[in-house]
Scaffold this active site. Structure first.
Site, PDB file in Angstrom:
ATOM      1  N   PRO A   6      36.460  29.979  39.828  1.00 33.03           N
ATOM      2  CA  PRO A   6      36.718  29.531  38.460  1.00 33.03           C
ATOM      3  C   PRO A   6      37.978  30.189  37.912  1.00 33.03           C
ATOM      4  O   PRO A   6      38.181  31.394  38.069  1.00 33.03           O
ATOM      5  CB  PRO A   6      35.480  29.999  37.690  1.00 33.03           C
ATOM      6  CG  PRO A   6      34.423  30.198  38.713  1.00 33.03           C
ATOM      7  CD  PRO A   6      35.134  30.572  39.982  1.00 33.03           C
ATOM      8  N   GLU A   7      38.840  29.390  37.310  1.00 32.68           N
ATOM      9  CA  GLU A   7      40.069  29.896  36.713  1.00 32.68           C
ATOM     10  C   GLU A   7      39.962  29.726  35.192  1.00 32.68           C
ATOM     11  O   GLU A   7      38.902  29.403  34.682  1.00 32.68           O
ATOM     12  CB  GLU A   7      41.274  29.142  37.305  1.00 32.68           C
ATOM     13  CG  GLU A   7      41.327  29.230  38.829  1.00 32.68           C
ATOM     14  CD  GLU A   7      42.496  28.480  39.448  1.00 32.68           C
ATOM     15  OE1 GLU A   7      43.555  28.406  38.816  1.00 32.68           O
ATOM     16  OE2 GLU A   7      42.333  27.962  40.568  1.00 32.68           O
ATOM     17  N   ARG A 109      26.926  33.947  45.992  1.00 33.34           N
ATOM     18  CA  ARG A 109      27.742  34.774  46.885  1.00 33.34           C
ATOM     19  C   ARG A 109      27.943  36.202  46.378  1.00 33.34           C
ATOM     20  O   ARG A 109      28.495  37.041  47.085  1.00 33.34           O
ATOM     21  CB  ARG A 109      29.111  34.117  47.104  1.00 33.34           C
ATOM     22  CG  ARG A 109      29.040  32.767  47.796  1.00 33.34           C
ATOM     23  CD  ARG A 109      28.892  32.901  49.295  1.00 33.34           C
ATOM     24  NE  ARG A 109      29.982  33.623  49.908  1.00 33.34           N
ATOM     25  CZ  ARG A 109      31.089  33.063  50.402  1.00 33.34           C
ATOM     26  NH1 ARG A 109      31.246  31.770  50.343  1.00 33.34           N
ATOM     27  NH2 ARG A 109      32.026  33.804  50.956  1.00 33.34           N
TER      28      ARG A 109
END
Ligand SMILES: [Zn+2]
Length: 271
Positions: A6-7, A109
């Site tokens: 995600p940016e 993750r």
């Protein structure tokens, strides 16, 4: 291969959705997974969330006791509201609110990160502490981005990914903005005019990403579980082997400093 992360547009979408759900509510109880990345989540218990800000890719939940609850989504982190805390092995932290709803961080993750710190004290989060201005900060105008890129001789794309010249840009939006501004990602210096063009295109692709609710290539979901729509707008990222939308040359994949990316060998000359 690293998964897309995600940016700024994805984190901003989450911030905008989360604010009306959480601001003004007291955290009555909280839990964090024992790993050091999540263990500080319970320290926010007892405080009321009085605002949600964002710096780059970090969410900053302002608490009413002059502290901040900081959440970084990493690669697969997702914030969502649950009416009840249903059992889910991938939930790494939760914060129960005073009205019975529960904010959860689900992170398969485990590249995400949580911290509770005195407001504005980011020594424990070096990437947050060292990152450059927000893309719309007036300090970047009039050569500001150019001067910041001149502090380093690293490749321009690697500099962008470091968050140091400007905050919030990752692989997807870097590839898009470099392609749109005609700058080869491996260049180690760019002119002032190129930096001005690059800044304009960075702002444009980030604004477009926010307007589209973020880019979902694999894991990213918003607070409601919905996918973003910006993946439909990408002209360069992930399109190696396809013709460039501007000149028709085949887009090329390359690996720079360990990160894969895509560029047009004609529109983005190496010089
Ligand atoms: Zn081209």
């Amino acid at each position: 291969m690293l998964l897309p992360m995600p940016e700024l547009p994805e984190v901003e979408t989450v911030r905008r959705q989360l604010a009306p759900l959480v601001v003004g509510h007291r955290i009555s109880e909280a839990w964090g997974h024992a790993s050091a990345k999540f263990a500080s989540a319970p320290f926010a218990a007892g405080a009321t969330v009085d605002r949600i800000d964002r710096r780059g890719k970090y969410l900053l939940l302002g608490l009413d006791d002059a502290r901040e609850l900081i959440v970084h989504l990493g690669m697969t982190g997702r914030l969502r509201m649950q009416p009840t805390g249903e059992p889910d092995p991938y939930v790494r932290a939760w914060w129960a609110l005073d009205d019975g709803r529960v904010l959860e961080l689900r992170d398969v993750r485990r590249f995400g990160r949580i911290a509770v710190v005195p407001a504005g004290e980011y020594d424990s989060l070096p990437t947050l502490a060292a990152q450059g201005p927000e893309p719309w900060d007036p300090a970047l105008d009039d050569g500001g981005l150019w001067r910041r890129t001149r502090r380093s001789s690293a490749r321009i794309k690697t500099q962008l990914l470091s968050q140091r010249p400007i905050a919030g840009v990752g692989n997807i939006y870097a590839d898009e903005a470099l392609w749109r501004s005609g700058v080869h990602p491996a260049r180690r210096s760019i002119t002032r005019a190129e930096a001005g063009r690059l800044l304009g295109e960075l702002r444009a692709v980030l604004e477009q990403g926010i307007a589209n609710g973020g880019t979902t290539l694999r894991d990213y979901r918003d607070v409601d579980g919905g996918a973003g729509r910006n993946q439909l707008e990408l002209a360069c990222y992930g399109r190696a082997g396809e013709p460039c939308a501007r000149c028709g040359t085949e887009l090329r994949r390359s690996v720079l400093d360990g990160r894969g990316g895509t560029h047009c060998p004609r529109c983005q000359p190496r010089r």
